[in-house]
Design a protein around this motif. Structure first.
Motif, mmCIF file in Angstrom:
data_model
loop_
_atom_site.group_PDB
_atom_site.id
_atom_site.type_symbol
_atom_site.label_atom_id
_atom_site.label_comp_id
_atom_site.label_asym_id
_atom_site.label_seq_id
_atom_site.Cartn_x
_atom_site.Cartn_y
_atom_site.Cartn_z
ATOM 1 N N LYS A 597 0.837 -1.206 0.000
ATOM 2 C CA LYS A 597 0.000 0.000 0.000
ATOM 3 C C LYS A 597 0.869 1.254 0.000
ATOM 4 O O LYS A 597 0.638 2.200 -0.771
ATOM 5 C CB LYS A 597 -0.907 -0.023 1.233
ATOM 6 C CG LYS A 597 -1.752 1.231 1.454
ATOM 7 C CD LYS A 597 -2.713 1.011 2.627
ATOM 8 C CE LYS A 597 -3.378 2.316 3.023
ATOM 9 N NZ LYS A 597 -2.617 3.096 3.969
ATOM 10 N N THR A 598 1.914 1.260 0.847
ATOM 11 C CA THR A 598 2.824 2.420 0.929
ATOM 12 C C THR A 598 3.528 2.657 -0.406
ATOM 13 O O THR A 598 3.627 3.792 -0.892
ATOM 14 C CB THR A 598 3.872 2.201 2.041
ATOM 15 O OG1 THR A 598 3.187 1.937 3.263
ATOM 16 C CG2 THR A 598 4.770 3.417 2.204
ATOM 17 N N THR A 599 4.002 1.572 -1.029
ATOM 18 C CA THR A 599 4.709 1.683 -2.326
ATOM 19 C C THR A 599 3.782 2.225 -3.416
ATOM 20 O O THR A 599 4.150 3.123 -4.182
ATOM 21 C CB THR A 599 5.247 0.301 -2.754
ATOM 22 O OG1 THR A 599 6.072 -0.212 -1.715
ATOM 23 C CG2 THR A 599 6.040 0.403 -4.045
ATOM 24 N N GLU A 601 1.014 3.947 -3.063
ATOM 25 C CA GLU A 601 0.626 5.341 -2.799
ATOM 26 C C GLU A 601 1.750 6.303 -3.174
ATOM 27 O O GLU A 601 1.496 7.419 -3.633
ATOM 28 C CB GLU A 601 0.212 5.503 -1.337
ATOM 29 C CG GLU A 601 -1.181 4.950 -1.075
ATOM 30 C CD GLU A 601 -1.578 4.945 0.395
ATOM 31 O OE1 GLU A 601 -2.750 4.683 0.667
ATOM 32 O OE2 GLU A 601 -0.709 5.198 1.267
ATOM 33 N N ALA A 602 2.989 5.841 -2.998
ATOM 34 C CA ALA A 602 4.130 6.662 -3.439
ATOM 35 C C ALA A 602 4.120 6.803 -4.958
ATOM 36 O O ALA A 602 4.379 7.880 -5.510
ATOM 37 C CB ALA A 602 5.444 6.031 -2.966
ATOM 38 N N ASP A 603 3.793 5.683 -5.659
ATOM 39 C CA ASP A 603 3.694 5.723 -7.135
ATOM 40 C C ASP A 603 2.596 6.683 -7.581
ATOM 41 O O ASP A 603 2.772 7.458 -8.522
ATOM 42 C CB ASP A 603 3.395 4.328 -7.683
ATOM 43 C CG ASP A 603 4.607 3.414 -7.617
ATOM 44 O OD1 ASP A 603 4.428 2.187 -7.725
ATOM 45 O OD2 ASP A 603 5.737 3.934 -7.444
ATOM 46 N N LEU A 604 1.444 6.617 -6.890
ATOM 47 C CA LEU A 604 0.319 7.494 -7.255
ATOM 48 C C LEU A 604 0.630 8.959 -6.968
ATOM 49 O O LEU A 604 0.032 9.858 -7.554
ATOM 50 C CB LEU A 604 -0.953 7.075 -6.504
ATOM 51 C CG LEU A 604 -1.621 5.785 -6.997
ATOM 52 C CD1 LEU A 604 -2.698 5.327 -6.030
ATOM 53 C CD2 LEU A 604 -2.216 5.980 -8.389
ATOM 54 N N GLY A 605 1.543 9.187 -6.045
ATOM 55 C CA GLY A 605 1.948 10.559 -5.735
ATOM 56 C C GLY A 605 2.990 11.116 -6.691
ATOM 57 O O GLY A 605 3.360 12.285 -6.614
ATOM 58 N N ASN A 606 3.458 10.263 -7.618
ATOM 59 C CA ASN A 606 4.459 10.692 -8.601
ATOM 60 C C ASN A 606 3.763 11.251 -9.836
ATOM 61 O O ASN A 606 3.070 10.519 -10.543
ATOM 62 C CB ASN A 606 5.325 9.476 -8.983
ATOM 63 C CG ASN A 606 6.331 9.822 -10.069
ATOM 64 O OD1 ASN A 606 6.511 10.994 -10.428
ATOM 65 N ND2 ASN A 606 6.972 8.802 -10.605
ATOM 66 N N PRO A 607 3.902 12.559 -10.139
ATOM 67 C CA PRO A 607 3.190 13.163 -11.280
ATOM 68 C C PRO A 607 3.503 12.493 -12.611
ATOM 69 O O PRO A 607 2.673 12.466 -13.513
ATOM 70 C CB PRO A 607 3.688 14.621 -11.288
ATOM 71 C CG PRO A 607 4.239 14.854 -9.920
ATOM 72 C CD PRO A 607 4.742 13.538 -9.440
ATOM 73 N N GLU A 622 -4.324 -1.823 -8.777
ATOM 74 C CA GLU A 622 -3.593 -2.577 -7.753
ATOM 75 C C GLU A 622 -3.785 -1.961 -6.373
ATOM 76 O O GLU A 622 -3.919 -2.682 -5.382
ATOM 77 C CB GLU A 622 -2.099 -2.622 -8.107
ATOM 78 C CG GLU A 622 -1.786 -3.532 -9.286
ATOM 79 C CD GLU A 622 -0.330 -3.443 -9.742
ATOM 80 O OE1 GLU A 622 0.003 -4.110 -10.720
ATOM 81 O OE2 GLU A 622 0.449 -2.690 -9.120
ATOM 82 N N HIS A 623 -3.832 -0.620 -6.318
ATOM 83 C CA HIS A 623 -4.028 0.072 -5.035
ATOM 84 C C HIS A 623 -5.391 -0.274 -4.439
ATOM 85 O O HIS A 623 -5.509 -0.579 -3.238
ATOM 86 C CB HIS A 623 -3.897 1.587 -5.254
ATOM 87 C CG HIS A 623 -4.021 2.380 -3.989
ATOM 88 N ND1 HIS A 623 -5.084 3.225 -3.734
ATOM 89 C CD2 HIS A 623 -3.218 2.461 -2.893
ATOM 90 C CE1 HIS A 623 -4.927 3.771 -2.551
ATOM 91 N NE2 HIS A 623 -3.807 3.336 -2.022
ATOM 92 N N LYS A 624 -6.438 -0.261 -5.280
ATOM 93 C CA LYS A 624 -7.788 -0.600 -4.802
ATOM 94 C C LYS A 624 -7.840 -2.045 -4.319
ATOM 95 O O LYS A 624 -8.474 -2.357 -3.308
ATOM 96 C CB LYS A 624 -8.809 -0.390 -5.924
ATOM 97 C CG LYS A 624 -9.124 1.070 -6.205
ATOM 98 C CD LYS A 624 -10.121 1.200 -7.350
ATOM 99 C CE LYS A 624 -10.407 2.667 -7.657
ATOM 100 N NZ LYS A 624 -11.278 2.819 -8.851
ATOM 101 N N LEU A 625 -7.166 -2.945 -5.064
ATOM 102 C CA LEU A 625 -7.154 -4.360 -4.700
ATOM 103 C C LEU A 625 -6.464 -4.579 -3.357
ATOM 104 O O LEU A 625 -6.951 -5.330 -2.504
ATOM 105 C CB LEU A 625 -6.441 -5.148 -5.802
ATOM 106 C CG LEU A 625 -6.675 -6.664 -5.834
ATOM 107 C CD1 LEU A 625 -8.138 -6.984 -6.044
ATOM 108 C CD2 LEU A 625 -5.834 -7.290 -6.936
ATOM 109 N N VAL A 626 -5.323 -3.894 -3.152
ATOM 110 C CA VAL A 626 -4.584 -4.014 -1.886
ATOM 111 C C VAL A 626 -5.433 -3.507 -0.720
ATOM 112 O O VAL A 626 -5.494 -4.126 0.343
ATOM 113 C CB VAL A 626 -3.235 -3.256 -1.965
ATOM 114 C CG1 VAL A 626 -2.653 -3.041 -0.574
ATOM 115 C CG2 VAL A 626 -2.240 -4.033 -2.814
ATOM 116 N N LEU A 627 -6.119 -2.368 -0.922
ATOM 117 C CA LEU A 627 -6.979 -1.821 0.142
ATOM 118 C C LEU A 627 -8.089 -2.797 0.506
ATOM 119 O O LEU A 627 -8.417 -2.982 1.685
ATOM 120 C CB LEU A 627 -7.590 -0.487 -0.311
ATOM 121 C CG LEU A 627 -6.650 0.720 -0.390
ATOM 122 C CD1 LEU A 627 -7.407 1.960 -0.870
ATOM 123 C CD2 LEU A 627 -6.006 1.022 0.968
ATOM 124 N N SER A 628 -8.664 -3.424 -0.520
ATOM 125 C CA SER A 628 -9.738 -4.387 -0.289
ATOM 126 C C SER A 628 -9.220 -5.601 0.487
ATOM 127 O O SER A 628 -9.838 -6.049 1.461
ATOM 128 C CB SER A 628 -10.324 -4.816 -1.634
ATOM 129 O OG SER A 628 -11.256 -5.838 -1.447
#
Length: 649
Positions: A597-599, A601-607, A622-628
């Motif tokens: 999740k941390t990795t 979210e860091a990717d999503l924070g990269n413009p 992948e982020h949504k799947l990990v959260l689920s």
């Protein structure tokens, strides 16, 4: 600026479309081009692409600007090529490169090629350059990209190799839309793109276009679509272009405000004019004041007059009337089965329509919505029963009825043949409500536009005074204002209705029940479209969590179940050890999921990730799947913890 209209005047025969119109399409613009039917929206798109030349003014296009234009006339195109091949026509340069590379490989494989001569070296350089160009164009992924877009627009994977000519007009339009999207022009002009799309495909197109790097101009009567898609509105109104910066809702609010301000300014100016005219009348007879009166008159003559606001819009006066009251049950389907070869639409389906139901039949194309509507109407054979209720007087409106209109009839003759029992005077009055006034009713059907034919077909339905309406895509060919008026009329309608539509605004305004064909059954949701969408979203969120939790929890639940017969004799310590091992394993899983999740979210924070649409969508998924999974694992963690505490106690 990509495209610019500068003081453009365009006349179509003796009819003025726009006068002194200016419009600049800039990079990143997503513009909704709107206006009432017949105001010239489609004509204006043809002026932009250069099919029509303006009577005055200029149309400027950047030297490197590419334009894609999707319109109904494209349907005349025909070919035996597969739909995959047609859509891949977007990659002409890549396909040419593939041929050139094959040719170069053959030359390099010949015995005369040693790699030592100057000619061989030039061949190697050429091969390397073309490989580089292929890489820059992402040429090795064109099959995947094309399949992805076609599938997004509703095509099954098995259909991609079928010949283009086998498909109907609506499906052909989707193929051409896919090709245009894949070409990625700087400016994409879409004329009613949602007319041939089902709801899932519209939603896919929305997501795709939101990440589209070029500018988009959309002609559409779908409010939901425009609100999600556009950041500007250009309205063709009274032969002028009116610009608004915002979505369709903003346009409606802003237009009302502009009209109110103009009306106020008009009224203030009229007060000023009246006051000065009274002064002129008072002073005109007096010699000493004549010069002053003359001065006031000159001032009034020079005054730039503000126009009074008169909203010009075609007002359909739709009024569905009911002649007789039906029984409580309108129609019942029992054990209904319908198949087309290997394709099953419904299998043993059951459904009941009650008096007062306003049903919207929704879902993806190919699921059989129109077929089911015809089954209810009695125009489609099937196995099973359709039982008609007491005193039911039905009216059926379908797209094929536009083609079924007798093209050699006048509008009035066509209305006389519908069996309404109305006099010619009554029919003329009714057609006036549908914007056919005076001599218009003597026009032949064959000269009418799609929108005009749709209005005639609707008028025929209304003339019948049925208490049960069946409507198949009634909003196609209608402008937004007419869609609103039709929705209002259906809300006031005292009878029962069932309709097929992909227009979410229309469905949301007219339906109190949603039907969807799922797994060859008719699933009924009692509620509005918004309530249905909210419910579907809740179900979709619950499903991944249930799937993640199901297997581990089942295993934990099964172990005590096996030992229930002799719980007292079981080794409680052994059971506790098992749960503790599972607990430790779950702790590791949660730590791993948190790290992922941390990795992500860091990717999503990269413009930089937003520049690659596919990469962004993959990371987001992948982020949504990990959260689920994390949510499910934490829930299981709490359950295990409680079990361990109970056993230890």
């Amino acid at each position: 600026m990509l495209v610019g209209l500068n003081n453009v005047t365009f006349e179509f025969g003796s009819r003025l479309i726009v006068e002194n119109a200016t419009w600049h399409i800039m990079p990143g613009d997503r513009t909704g081009l709107i206006g009432y039917n017949g105001t010239g929206k489609s004509t204006l798109l043809k002026v932009i692409v250069g099919e029509y030349l303006p009577s005055a003014g200029t149309v400027e296009r950047g030297r490197e600007t590419t334009i894609g234009y999707l319109h109904q006339d494209l349907l005349s195109f025909d070919t035996n090529d597969s739909i995959l091949e047609v859509a891949m026509g977007a990659f002409e340069r890549v396909k040419q490169l593939e041929k050139e590379l094959d040719l170069l490989v053959k030359k390099m494989e010949s015995p005369s090629f040693t790699g030592d001569s100057a000619a061989d070296e030039a061949l190697l350089h050429e091969y390397s350059d073309k490989l580089h160009e292929m890489d820059v164009l992402d040429g090795y992924n064109i099959h995947h990209k094309t399949e992805e877009v076609l599938q997004g627009l509703g095509f099954e994977n098995s259909a991609l190799q079928r010949p283009y000519k086998e498909f109907s007009g609506g499906w052909r339009m989707r193929v051409l839309l896919a090709k245009m999207i894949l070409q990625q022009p700087d400016v994409l002009l879409l004329d009613e793109p949602t007319n041939h799309l089902d709801l899932p495909s519209i939603e896919w197109l929305e997501k795709y276009l939101l990440h589209y790097k070029g500018s988009v101009v959309i002609v559409s009567h779908d409010k939901f679509f425009l609100n999600r898609m556009v950041n500007k509105i250009v309205e063709v109104y009274q032969q002028e272009l009116h610009h608004y910066t915002g979505d369709y809702d903003y346009y409606e609010t802003e237009k009302a405000l502009r009209i109110e301000m103009q009306q106020r300014a008009f009224e203030n100016q009229q007060d000023y004019i009246r006051q000065n005219e009274r002064l002129v009348e008072r002073f005109r007879a007096k010699a000493s004041k004549a010069a002053m009166a003359q001065s006031i008159m000159k001032k009034l003559d020079k005054l730039e007059r503000i126009e009074q606001v008169e909203i010009e819009r075609p007002n359909l006066r739709i009024n569905f009337k009911v002649d007789k009251q039906p029984g409580k049950i309108i129609a019942t389907l029992k054990d209904a089965t319908k198949k087309f070869g290997a394709l099953t639409i419904v299998d043993g389906a059951e459904a009941e329509i009650n008096r007062g139901d306003k049903i919207a039949l929704i879902g993806a194309n190919g699921k059989g919505k129109s077929t089911l509507l015809r089954m209810i109407a009695g125009t489609e054979t099937f196995d099973g029963e359709r039982i008609w209720g007491h005193n039911v007087d039905e009216s059926f409106y379908a797209q094929h009825q536009l083609e079924a209109l007798n093209v050699n009839n006048t509008i009035l003759d066509e209305m006389k043949e519908c069996g309404s029992g109305k006099t010619e005077l009554e029919l003329r009055a009714l057609m006036g409500c549908f914007l056919f006034s005076g001599d218009d009713v003597d026009k032949k059907i064959k000269v009418l536009s799609g929108g005009e034919k749709a209005r005639v077909a609707l008028a025929k339905v209304i003339a019948g005074k049925g208490n049960f309406l069946m409507l198949d895509e009634p909003t196609n060919h209608l402008d937004m204002h007419s869609v609103e008026l039709l929705a209002e009329a259906l809300n006031k309608y005292e009878g029962t209705s069932i309709l097929v539509s992909h227009d979410r605004f229309f469905i949301s305004k007219t339906a109190n029940t949603i039907w969807e064909i799922i797994d060859n059954e008719i699933k009924v949701f009692k509620g509005t479209y918004k309530e249905y969408v909210d419910w579907k979203e809740r179900m979709a969120k619950q499903k991944p969590a249930e799937e993640t939790v199901k297997e581990p929890v089942q295993k934990i639940a099964e172990q005590p179940a096996k030992t229930q017969e002799n719980v007292a004799d079981r080794d409680q310590k052994k059971e506790l050890q098992k749960l503790q091992r599972q607990f430790s394993k779950l702790e590791e899983d949660i730590n791993r999921l948190n790290n992922s999740k941390t990795t992500l979210e860091a990717d999503l924070g990269n413009p930089g990730i937003y520049a690659d649409r596919n990469k962004f969508q993959q990371v987001e998924h992948e982020h949504k799947l990990v959260l689920s999974k994390l949510s499910a694992a934490e829930k299981q963690y709490e359950e295990l913890f409680e079990k361990i505490v109970r056993l230890e106690g």
